[in-house]
Design an enzyme around this catalytic site. Structure first.
Site, short mmCIF file in Angstrom:
data_model
loop_
_atom_site.label_atom_id
_atom_site.label_comp_id
_atom_site.label_asym_id
_atom_site.label_seq_id
_atom_site.Cartn_x
_atom_site.Cartn_y
_atom_site.Cartn_z
N SER A 76 -4.30 3.05 4.59
CA SER A 76 -4.53 2.38 3.31
C SER A 76 -4.50 0.86 3.47
O SER A 76 -5.32 0.13 2.91
CB SER A 76 -3.47 2.82 2.30
OG SER A 76 -3.73 2.27 1.03
N LYS B 108 0.81 -1.22 0.00
CA LYS B 108 0.00 0.00 0.00
C LYS B 108 0.84 1.28 0.00
O LYS B 108 0.54 2.26 0.65
CB LYS B 108 -1.00 0.01 1.17
CG LYS B 108 -1.88 -1.23 1.27
CD LYS B 108 -2.50 -1.62 -0.08
CE LYS B 108 -3.47 -0.59 -0.62
NZ LYS B 108 -3.93 -0.94 -1.99
N ASP C 216 -7.38 9.37 -11.16
CA ASP C 216 -8.74 9.17 -11.67
C ASP C 216 -8.75 8.28 -12.90
O ASP C 216 -9.66 7.46 -13.09
CB ASP C 216 -9.40 10.52 -11.99
CG ASP C 216 -9.66 11.33 -10.72
OD1 ASP C 216 -9.72 10.71 -9.64
OD2 ASP C 216 -9.80 12.57 -10.80
N TRP D 298 0.74 2.03 -8.95
CA TRP D 298 1.05 3.29 -9.62
C TRP D 298 2.42 3.23 -10.31
O TRP D 298 2.54 3.51 -11.50
CB TRP D 298 1.03 4.39 -8.56
CG TRP D 298 0.93 5.80 -9.08
CD1 TRP D 298 0.68 6.19 -10.37
CD2 TRP D 298 1.06 6.99 -8.32
NE1 TRP D 298 0.65 7.56 -10.45
CE2 TRP D 298 0.87 8.07 -9.20
CE3 TRP D 298 1.31 7.25 -6.98
CZ2 TRP D 298 0.94 9.40 -8.78
CZ3 TRP D 298 1.35 8.57 -6.56
CH2 TRP D 298 1.18 9.64 -7.45
N HIS E 288 7.05 -7.22 -2.36
CA HIS E 288 6.98 -6.50 -1.08
C HIS E 288 8.03 -7.02 -0.10
O HIS E 288 7.99 -6.70 1.08
CB HIS E 288 5.60 -6.68 -0.44
CG HIS E 288 4.46 -6.10 -1.20
ND1 HIS E 288 4.48 -4.81 -1.72
CD2 HIS E 288 3.24 -6.60 -1.52
CE1 HIS E 288 3.31 -4.58 -2.33
NE2 HIS E 288 2.55 -5.64 -2.22
#
Length: 281
Positions: free
Chosen positions: A125, A45, A218, A50, A95
């Site tokens: 998050s 998170k 978005d 991204w 991770h």
């Protein structure tokens, strides 16, 4: 239909884990890296999706065909779930804390992109993620989760150990770029430039602009290739996979007392590390 039981945490090489990420551990540790592999590392998170998307677009362009036919998790798979990836270079995400990364990545001098996120937003998050992800341990209420986060009883262990361990590695390993989630939010274009420079890429101004538009929060939230809407383990009616993408949302969750406890704990845990995070922009 009865829900499947949530996995339990257990100690694995000194790190809290679930069997989902450790069941083929021998295979993971024996992983044969190639010199051109790019490893994207985050504590869960912290902007993983991204940065994976930014790198995929930087390397393989914004072609509509690729973007509309391959889910991002297929283009940039988890190291622990990697089978055969046809691309070159291979973009691989994980991770894992620094001490558990397979040694062949260091031997091959692979480039590593690490992304760190401030712990307050990270905790919030992670809480919402665990609420909607059936492969994660049961989060309980926010207060109990908050204390578990402080104690490091999370999948992939302690946030403190993770961010400071990779920061320390950066001091001796030049092929590691350490990015901050907050910097990416503040100026995506600038950080895109840093990434391209580190990877030896020279995207045109037009490509950069196109990438910036595609990786806008978005745009990604509305893109079925990146928003988790087809992942059966995620219950988006509980919480969206891509929730807010903001810096400072922790203020809507932390009580004054929790914030005081957190600040004191942070100073204690991070007193020997020089890495610094911003909790507001």
């Amino acid at each position: 239909m009865e829900a499947c039981p949530r996995p339990e945490l257990f100690d694995f090489c000194g790190v809290s884990m679930t069997s989902y990420f450790t069941k083929n551990w021998e295979k993971v540790q024996a992983f044969q890296a190639r010199p051109d592999d790019i490893v994207i590392v985050t504590y869960p998170k912290s902007g993983t999706t991204w940065v994976c998307y930014i790198l995929d677009l930087l390397y393989f362009g914004c072609s509509q065909e690729r973007d509309a036919s391959l889910y991002l998790h297929e283009r940039v798979p988890f190291l622990e779930l990697l089978e055969k990836l046809p691309t070159s270079p291979r973009l691989i995400k994980t991770h894992l804390p620094v001490q558990l990364l397979p040694k062949s990545f260091w031997e091959q001098k692979c480039r590593v992109v690490y992304v760190g996120r401030n712990p307050k937003d990270n905790a919030v998050s992670y809480f919402h993620f665990d609420r909607m992800n059936s492969l994660q341990p049961e989060p309980g209420d926010w207060n109990s989760f908050f204390h578990r986060f402080l104690d490091g009883n999370m999948v992939f262990g302690s946030w403190y150990d993770h961010v400071s361990g990779w920061w320390e590695k950066k001091q001796s390993y030049s092929n590691l770029l350490y990015l901050f989630y907050e910097d990416l939010v503040e100026d995506t274009g600038r950080e895109l430039g840093r990434l391209a420079s580190f990877l030896g890429l020279a995207p045109s101004a037009e490509d950069r602009q196109q990438i910036r538009e595609k990786v806008h929060f978005d745009s990604m939230k509305n893109n079925p290739m990146t928003n988790g809407s087809t992942d059966h383990i995620l219950d988006l009616s509980v919480s969206p996979f891509m929730r807010k993408g903001k810096v400072g949302d922790w203020k809507n969750h932390f009580t004054v007392a929790q914030n005081e406890v957190f600040e004191e704990h942070y100073l204690l845990k991070m007193k020997n590390s020089t890495v610094a995070f911003r909790t507001a922009l």
